[in-house]
Design a protein around this motif. Structure first.
Motif, PDB file in Angstrom:
ATOM      1  N   LEU A  20     -16.136  26.215 -52.187  1.00  0.00           N
ATOM      2  CA  LEU A  20     -16.780  27.195 -52.328  1.00  0.00           C
ATOM      3  C   LEU A  20     -18.174  27.610 -51.666  1.00  0.00           C
ATOM      4  CD1 LEU A  20     -16.822  26.617 -56.278  1.00  0.00           C
ATOM      5  CD2 LEU A  20     -15.655  28.594 -55.229  1.00  0.00           C
ATOM      6  N   GLU A  21     -18.679  26.837 -51.069  1.00  0.00           N
ATOM      7  CA  GLU A  21     -19.792  27.039 -50.387  1.00  0.00           C
ATOM      8  C   GLU A  21     -19.535  27.778 -48.971  1.00  0.00           C
ATOM      9  OE1 GLU A  21     -20.444  22.925 -47.449  1.00  0.00           O
ATOM     10  OE2 GLU A  21     -20.883  22.843 -49.899  1.00  0.00           O
ATOM     11  N   ASP A  22     -18.351  27.616 -48.503  1.00  0.00           N
ATOM     12  CA  ASP A  22     -17.763  28.424 -47.383  1.00  0.00           C
ATOM     13  C   ASP A  22     -17.522  29.937 -47.790  1.00  0.00           C
ATOM     14  OD1 ASP A  22     -17.608  26.062 -45.428  1.00  0.00           O
ATOM     15  OD2 ASP A  22     -15.935  25.604 -47.024  1.00  0.00           O
ATOM     16  N   LEU A  23     -16.831  30.097 -48.895  1.00  0.00           N
ATOM     17  CA  LEU A  23     -16.502  31.214 -49.492  1.00  0.00           C
ATOM     18  C   LEU A  23     -17.801  32.072 -49.687  1.00  0.00           C
ATOM     19  CD1 LEU A  23     -13.852  30.111 -49.714  1.00  0.00           C
ATOM     20  CD2 LEU A  23     -13.507  31.251 -51.917  1.00  0.00           C
ATOM     21  N   GLU A  24     -18.908  31.450 -50.229  1.00  0.00           N
ATOM     22  CA  GLU A  24     -20.060  32.250 -50.396  1.00  0.00           C
ATOM     23  C   GLU A  24     -20.786  32.366 -49.141  1.00  0.00           C
ATOM     24  OE1 GLU A  24     -24.497  31.164 -52.926  1.00  0.00           O
ATOM     25  OE2 GLU A  24     -23.210  29.502 -52.377  1.00  0.00           O
ATOM     26  N   ALA A  25     -20.623  31.549 -48.030  1.00  0.00           N
ATOM     27  CA  ALA A  25     -21.256  31.957 -46.891  1.00  0.00           C
ATOM     28  C   ALA A  25     -20.694  33.257 -46.262  1.00  0.00           C
ATOM     29  CB  ALA A  25     -21.135  30.898 -45.719  1.00  0.00           C
ATOM     30  N   PHE A  26     -19.342  33.536 -46.442  1.00  0.00           N
ATOM     31  CA  PHE A  26     -18.664  34.721 -46.021  1.00  0.00           C
ATOM     32  C   PHE A  26     -19.306  35.875 -46.693  1.00  0.00           C
ATOM     33  CE2 PHE A  26     -14.566  31.765 -45.531  1.00  0.00           C
ATOM     34  CZ  PHE A  26     -15.315  31.075 -44.458  1.00  0.00           C
ATOM     35  N   GLN A  27     -19.411  35.703 -48.098  1.00  0.00           N
ATOM     36  CA  GLN A  27     -20.135  36.862 -48.793  1.00  0.00           C
ATOM     37  C   GLN A  27     -21.463  37.014 -48.300  1.00  0.00           C
ATOM     38  OE1 GLN A  27     -17.833  38.370 -50.276  1.00  0.00           O
ATOM     39  NE2 GLN A  27     -16.597  36.608 -49.539  1.00  0.00           N
ATOM     40  N   LEU A  28     -22.192  36.176 -48.284  1.00  0.00           N
ATOM     41  CA  LEU A  28     -23.614  36.245 -47.651  1.00  0.00           C
ATOM     42  C   LEU A  28     -23.874  36.948 -46.560  1.00  0.00           C
ATOM     43  CD1 LEU A  28     -25.273  32.653 -48.848  1.00  0.00           C
ATOM     44  CD2 LEU A  28     -25.434  35.030 -50.015  1.00  0.00           C
ATOM     45  N   ASN A  29     -22.855  36.558 -45.394  1.00  0.00           N
ATOM     46  CA  ASN A  29     -22.636  37.293 -44.175  1.00  0.00           C
ATOM     47  C   ASN A  29     -22.564  38.799 -44.401  1.00  0.00           C
ATOM     48  OD1 ASN A  29     -23.133  34.800 -42.586  1.00  0.00           O
ATOM     49  ND2 ASN A  29     -21.190  34.669 -42.202  1.00  0.00           N
ATOM     50  N   ALA A  30     -21.523  38.948 -45.295  1.00  0.00           N
ATOM     51  CA  ALA A  30     -21.326  40.535 -45.540  1.00  0.00           C
ATOM     52  C   ALA A  30     -22.643  41.169 -46.062  1.00  0.00           C
ATOM     53  CB  ALA A  30     -19.933  40.585 -46.407  1.00  0.00           C
ATOM     54  N   ALA A  31     -23.353  40.748 -47.084  1.00  0.00           N
ATOM     55  CA  ALA A  31     -24.397  41.090 -47.806  1.00  0.00           C
ATOM     56  C   ALA A  31     -25.380  41.415 -46.674  1.00  0.00           C
ATOM     57  CB  ALA A  31     -24.752  40.251 -48.750  1.00  0.00           C
ATOM     58  N   ALA A  32     -25.550  40.590 -45.848  1.00  0.00           N
ATOM     59  CA  ALA A  32     -26.403  40.668 -44.932  1.00  0.00           C
ATOM     60  C   ALA A  32     -26.184  41.628 -43.791  1.00  0.00           C
ATOM     61  CB  ALA A  32     -26.723  39.541 -44.041  1.00  0.00           C
ATOM     62  N   GLY A  33     -24.970  42.127 -43.641  1.00  0.00           N
ATOM     63  CA  GLY A  33     -24.410  43.030 -42.700  1.00  0.00           C
ATOM     64  C   GLY A  33     -24.345  44.356 -43.355  1.00  0.00           C
ATOM     65  N   ALA A  34     -24.432  44.684 -44.649  1.00  0.00           N
ATOM     66  CA  ALA A  34     -24.050  45.812 -45.145  1.00  0.00           C
ATOM     67  C   ALA A  34     -25.163  46.871 -44.885  1.00  0.00           C
ATOM     68  CB  ALA A  34     -24.140  45.576 -47.058  1.00  0.00           C
ATOM     69  N   PHE A  35     -24.650  48.119 -45.070  1.00  0.00           N
ATOM     70  CA  PHE A  35     -25.441  49.277 -44.408  1.00  0.00           C
ATOM     71  C   PHE A  35     -26.294  49.635 -45.679  1.00  0.00           C
ATOM     72  CE2 PHE A  35     -22.304  50.521 -40.881  1.00  0.00           C
ATOM     73  CZ  PHE A  35     -22.715  49.591 -40.343  1.00  0.00           C
ATOM     74  N   LEU A  36     -27.229  48.810 -45.882  1.00  0.00           N
ATOM     75  CA  LEU A  36     -28.341  49.106 -47.147  1.00  0.00           C
ATOM     76  C   LEU A  36     -29.445  48.737 -46.638  1.00  0.00           C
ATOM     77  CD1 LEU A  36     -26.143  47.114 -50.083  1.00  0.00           C
ATOM     78  CD2 LEU A  36     -26.619  49.671 -49.721  1.00  0.00           C
ATOM     79  N   SER A  37     -30.563  49.147 -47.346  1.00  0.00           N
ATOM     80  CA  SER A  37     -31.968  48.692 -47.229  1.00  0.00           C
ATOM     81  C   SER A  37     -32.190  47.280 -47.207  1.00  0.00           C
ATOM     82  CB  SER A  37     -32.928  49.544 -48.053  1.00  0.00           C
ATOM     83  OG  SER A  37     -32.811  48.906 -49.396  1.00  0.00           O
ATOM     84  N   VAL A  38     -33.387  46.935 -46.917  1.00  0.00           N
ATOM     85  CA  VAL A  38     -33.409  45.413 -46.638  1.00  0.00           C
ATOM     86  C   VAL A  38     -33.843  45.002 -48.072  1.00  0.00           C
ATOM     87  CG1 VAL A  38     -35.773  45.633 -46.285  1.00  0.00           C
ATOM     88  CG2 VAL A  38     -34.678  43.519 -45.713  1.00  0.00           C
ATOM     89  N   GLU A  39     -34.396  45.840 -48.886  1.00  0.00           N
ATOM     90  CA  GLU A  39     -34.582  45.449 -50.179  1.00  0.00           C
ATOM     91  C   GLU A  39     -33.006  45.279 -51.142  1.00  0.00           C
ATOM     92  OE1 GLU A  39     -38.241  47.439 -48.817  1.00  0.00           O
ATOM     93  OE2 GLU A  39     -36.099  47.878 -48.809  1.00  0.00           O
ATOM     94  N   GLU A  40     -32.097  46.349 -50.582  1.00  0.00           N
ATOM     95  CA  GLU A  40     -30.854  46.255 -51.479  1.00  0.00           C
ATOM     96  C   GLU A  40     -30.171  45.097 -51.028  1.00  0.00           C
ATOM     97  OE1 GLU A  40     -30.236  50.914 -52.174  1.00  0.00           O
ATOM     98  OE2 GLU A  40     -30.014  50.198 -49.941  1.00  0.00           O
ATOM     99  N   ARG A  41     -30.151  44.721 -49.756  1.00  0.00           N
ATOM    100  CA  ARG A  41     -29.383  43.696 -49.353  1.00  0.00           C
ATOM    101  C   ARG A  41     -29.961  42.623 -50.098  1.00  0.00           C
ATOM    102  NH1 ARG A  41     -30.311  46.007 -44.119  1.00  0.00           N
ATOM    103  NH2 ARG A  41     -31.623  44.387 -43.391  1.00  0.00           N
ATOM    104  N   GLU A  42     -31.234  42.318 -50.051  1.00  0.00           N
ATOM    105  CA  GLU A  42     -31.834  40.814 -50.643  1.00  0.00           C
ATOM    106  C   GLU A  42     -31.306  40.882 -52.101  1.00  0.00           C
ATOM    107  OE1 GLU A  42     -36.013  41.668 -49.892  1.00  0.00           O
ATOM    108  OE2 GLU A  42     -36.064  40.677 -47.997  1.00  0.00           O
ATOM    109  N   GLU A  43     -31.199  42.144 -52.814  1.00  0.00           N
ATOM    110  CA  GLU A  43     -30.842  42.020 -54.112  1.00  0.00           C
ATOM    111  C   GLU A  43     -29.434  41.582 -54.383  1.00  0.00           C
ATOM    112  OE1 GLU A  43     -30.339  45.197 -57.830  1.00  0.00           O
ATOM    113  OE2 GLU A  43     -31.296  45.807 -55.932  1.00  0.00           O
TER     114      GLU A  43
END
Length: 371
Positions: free
Chosen positions: A337-360
């Motif tokens: 599960l921790e690996d699958l979470e890492a993939f989602q966190l990578n995607a969230a960090a790369g999303a084309f959103l503001s830094v505040e929205e990415r943090e949320e």
């Protein structure tokens, strides 16, 4: 209908489908429900390979499993044909959002090329407006069901055409009205990002985010051009960055690798790789390493610290979902599960959103996996 073993897979006793996910590389014209294709085709008098939804799903999967990106792309002739009206675009976009939410996606970016949807008389602007209306209808429907999802448009230009600057201006015009980024797609080999330098210069001058299809059907030169000419913040697929790595020693789980300058830059700058495992097999993107998922350099890139993300590319053609892709990777590479979470966190960090929205978004992913 055959039972899908990945309909609701479990990992450590947890439903993968229930986990919060981020989808960065998902094509609108590659994500139609087979039944919707049949119904929309009937409305316009278009012949389809089958009027049975399950058989049509089989046809897409068989046609796409060619080992060639060029052949794979031919299946889009059918899907784009039923997306030439405002009503068709709205319906497809609405169902796209609903299907994402059903897959556990809480944030998604949908890429599509408006220039391919003008056959029914729509203008570029009308096409984008229709898709945005469908997205918002889908978001509202998801909200009424008690879930949350947000979806942004990646306005895409076809790399073999000559409208990229026009499409770039269109994307910027819809900033704040649904468009969150720009992409170029289509036949990669022979059509490098450098051909569209004027569009990328304009986008850079407007500080508008860019992702570029690169490192799928073409190799390191394509990736280099995406970064230098396109100023890409993410790489669409990017799997062939592994060609710039040399495994010099391997003992058990320990691997000693030397980096080329390009690979080191992508890794050290944490440029997200929008990897799509099933699609990469279908199009032959990983042919240099093998034909099976265990041959995919996904795990090598992950272990070396690249910002890998997991995506579907085209749900209809690959007959897949983000849940299924994650389940296949977990099964193949013994991920937890921790690996699958890492993939989602990578995607969230790369999303084309503001830094505040990415943090949320990152916070929501953490909460979901902790739960």
């Amino acid at each position: 209908m055959a039972t899908d073993p990945y309909a609701d897979p479990k990992l450590e006793g947890v439903s993968i489908r229930s986990l919060p996910k981020v989808s960065l590389h998902d094509h609108l014209d590659g994500a139609l429900r087979p039944q919707t294709i049949i119904e929309l085709a009937d409305e316009i008098g278009l012949d389809v390979p089958s009027t049975d939804a399950e058989e049509l799903a089989d046809w897409f999967e068989d046609q796409s499993d060619s080992g060639s990106l060029v052949e794979y792309l031919k299946t889009f002739d059918l899907t784009t044909a039923v997306m030439q009206s405002a009503d068709g675009l709205r319906r497809v976009a609405k169902e796209f959002v609903e299907d994402l939410a059903a897959d556990g996606v809480i944030y998604g970016e949908v890429r599509w090329a408006p220039e391919q949807h003008l056959g029914g008389g729509l203008s570029l602007e009308e096409a984008v407006e229709a898709v945005q209306e469908g997205i918002e209808e889908g978001e509202d429907a998801v909200d009424r069901s008690g879930r949350d999802i947000r979806v942004g448009q990646l306005i895409t230009a076809m790399r073999h055409a000559d409208r990229s600057l026009e499409i770039a201006r269109l994307a910027v015009a819809f900033r704040g009205r649904g468009a969150v980024g720009f992409d170029i797609a289509g036949a990669e080999d022979g059509f490098p990002p450098s051909r569209h330098r004027a569009a990328f210069d304009y986008l850079a001058s407007e500080f508008f985010p860019v992702t570029v299809h690169a490192g799928e059907a073409a190799g390191l030169d394509s990736i280099r051009s995406a970064i230098l000419d396109g100023r890409a913040l993410r790489l669409g697929h990017g799997v062939r960055i592994a060609e710039d790595l040399e495994v010099v020693q391997q003992q058990g789980d320990s691997v000693l690798v030397t980096f080329g300058d390009l690979a080191r830059w992508v890794r050290d700058r944490e440029i997200p790789l929008e990897l799509s495992p099933s699609s990469n097999l279908q199009t032959g993107a990983i042919a240099a390493w093998g034909k099976n998922l265990e041959d995919h350099p996904f795990d090598l890139l992950y272990q070396l610290g690249f910002a890998v993300t997991v995506n579907v590319d085209n749900r209809t053609m690959s007959r897949t979902s983000l849940t299924r892709e994650l389940a296949l990777l977990a099964e193949t590479f013994d991920y937890r599960l921790e690996d699958l979470e890492a993939f989602q966190l990578n995607a969230a960090a790369g999303a084309f959103l503001s830094v505040e929205e990415r943090e949320e978004l990152i916070e929501l992913i953490g909460e979901g996996f902790d739960a």
